[in-house]
Design a protein around this motif. Sequence first.
Motif, PDB file in Angstrom:
ATOM      1  N   ARG A  28       0.947  -1.114  -0.054  1.00  0.00           N
ATOM      2  CA  ARG A  28       0.137   0.045   0.153  1.00  0.00           C
ATOM      3  C   ARG A  28       0.915   1.292  -0.084  1.00  0.00           C
ATOM      4  O   ARG A  28       0.667   2.420  -0.739  1.00  0.00           O
ATOM      5  CB  ARG A  28      -0.856  -0.080   1.243  1.00  0.00           C
ATOM      6  CG  ARG A  28      -2.214  -0.876   0.866  1.00  0.00           C
ATOM      7  CD  ARG A  28      -3.419  -0.423   2.091  1.00  0.00           C
ATOM      8  NE  ARG A  28      -2.855  -0.716   3.320  1.00  0.00           N
ATOM      9  CZ  ARG A  28      -2.890  -1.938   3.827  1.00  0.00           C
ATOM     10  NH1 ARG A  28      -3.466  -2.992   3.435  1.00  0.00           N
ATOM     11  NH2 ARG A  28      -2.582  -2.167   5.315  1.00  0.00           N
ATOM     12  N   PHE A  29       1.867   1.262   0.909  1.00  0.00           N
ATOM     13  CA  PHE A  29       2.756   2.257   1.076  1.00  0.00           C
ATOM     14  C   PHE A  29       3.470   2.657  -0.416  1.00  0.00           C
ATOM     15  O   PHE A  29       3.431   3.713  -0.959  1.00  0.00           O
ATOM     16  CB  PHE A  29       4.015   2.156   2.034  1.00  0.00           C
ATOM     17  CG  PHE A  29       5.015   3.019   2.020  1.00  0.00           C
ATOM     18  CD1 PHE A  29       4.510   4.559   2.582  1.00  0.00           C
ATOM     19  CD2 PHE A  29       6.116   3.099   1.421  1.00  0.00           C
ATOM     20  CE1 PHE A  29       5.363   5.460   2.818  1.00  0.00           C
ATOM     21  CE2 PHE A  29       7.230   3.977   1.709  1.00  0.00           C
ATOM     22  CZ  PHE A  29       6.949   5.149   2.069  1.00  0.00           C
ATOM     23  N   LEU A  30       3.887   1.589  -1.066  1.00  0.00           N
ATOM     24  CA  LEU A  30       4.738   1.594  -2.412  1.00  0.00           C
ATOM     25  C   LEU A  30       3.426   2.236  -3.561  1.00  0.00           C
ATOM     26  O   LEU A  30       3.981   3.064  -4.392  1.00  0.00           O
ATOM     27  CB  LEU A  30       5.224   0.255  -2.909  1.00  0.00           C
ATOM     28  CG  LEU A  30       6.429  -0.251  -2.139  1.00  0.00           C
ATOM     29  CD1 LEU A  30       6.939  -1.474  -2.572  1.00  0.00           C
ATOM     30  CD2 LEU A  30       7.607   1.050  -2.176  1.00  0.00           C
ATOM     31  N   GLU A  31       2.343   1.679  -3.461  1.00  0.00           N
ATOM     32  CA  GLU A  31       1.244   2.140  -4.354  1.00  0.00           C
ATOM     33  C   GLU A  31       0.994   3.616  -4.076  1.00  0.00           C
ATOM     34  O   GLU A  31       0.759   4.348  -5.026  1.00  0.00           O
ATOM     35  CB  GLU A  31      -0.038   1.291  -4.056  1.00  0.00           C
ATOM     36  CG  GLU A  31       0.015  -0.144  -4.694  1.00  0.00           C
ATOM     37  CD  GLU A  31      -1.040  -0.840  -4.174  1.00  0.00           C
ATOM     38  OE1 GLU A  31      -1.931  -0.439  -3.753  1.00  0.00           O
ATOM     39  OE2 GLU A  31      -1.165  -2.066  -4.762  1.00  0.00           O
ATOM     40  N   GLY A  32       1.103   4.202  -2.960  1.00  0.00           N
ATOM     41  CA  GLY A  32       0.973   5.543  -2.564  1.00  0.00           C
ATOM     42  C   GLY A  32       2.032   6.219  -3.356  1.00  0.00           C
ATOM     43  O   GLY A  32       2.057   7.421  -3.952  1.00  0.00           O
ATOM     44  N   ILE A  33       3.432   5.835  -3.164  1.00  0.00           N
ATOM     45  CA  ILE A  33       4.413   6.434  -3.652  1.00  0.00           C
ATOM     46  C   ILE A  33       4.529   6.498  -5.207  1.00  0.00           C
ATOM     47  O   ILE A  33       4.586   7.477  -5.946  1.00  0.00           O
ATOM     48  CB  ILE A  33       5.768   5.797  -3.628  1.00  0.00           C
ATOM     49  CG1 ILE A  33       6.111   6.096  -1.816  1.00  0.00           C
ATOM     50  CG2 ILE A  33       6.968   6.245  -4.179  1.00  0.00           C
ATOM     51  CD1 ILE A  33       7.248   5.498  -1.101  1.00  0.00           C
TER      52      ILE A  33
END
Length: 121
Positions: free
Chosen positions: A66-71
């Motif tokens: 999820r964090f990488l998708e946000g980035i």
Amino acid sequence: MASGSLGRNNSASKGFDFATDDILCSMARSSMFPAPAYSPLEESFNQDMAATVEKTMKKYADNLMRFLEGISSHLLQLELYCYNLDKSIGEIRFDLVRDHGEADSKLKSLEKHLQEASSIF
């Protein structure tokens, strides 16, 4: 004195304990007292532990994704902003060159009129 000799006899008559005495090495202890085989309870505990570790790792992997998708989303927005900025700079540059060309031609025309006017006088 009798009590002293009695005390010595009591300590000497004390039995020899193989399990707690430091004279035996660890190999002799392990051969004399072998480790018990795994019980179903221990296997169940190991399976529960593996399931807990797997569940925790999945939770952290999901959070990381999820964090990488946000980035990734923010990088796409930044790319779009940079593209628009580059486009705007190109348009400004084109307008400046065009305006400079127009101003240059107007100055040349004004210079020509001044030369014609000075030649008359």
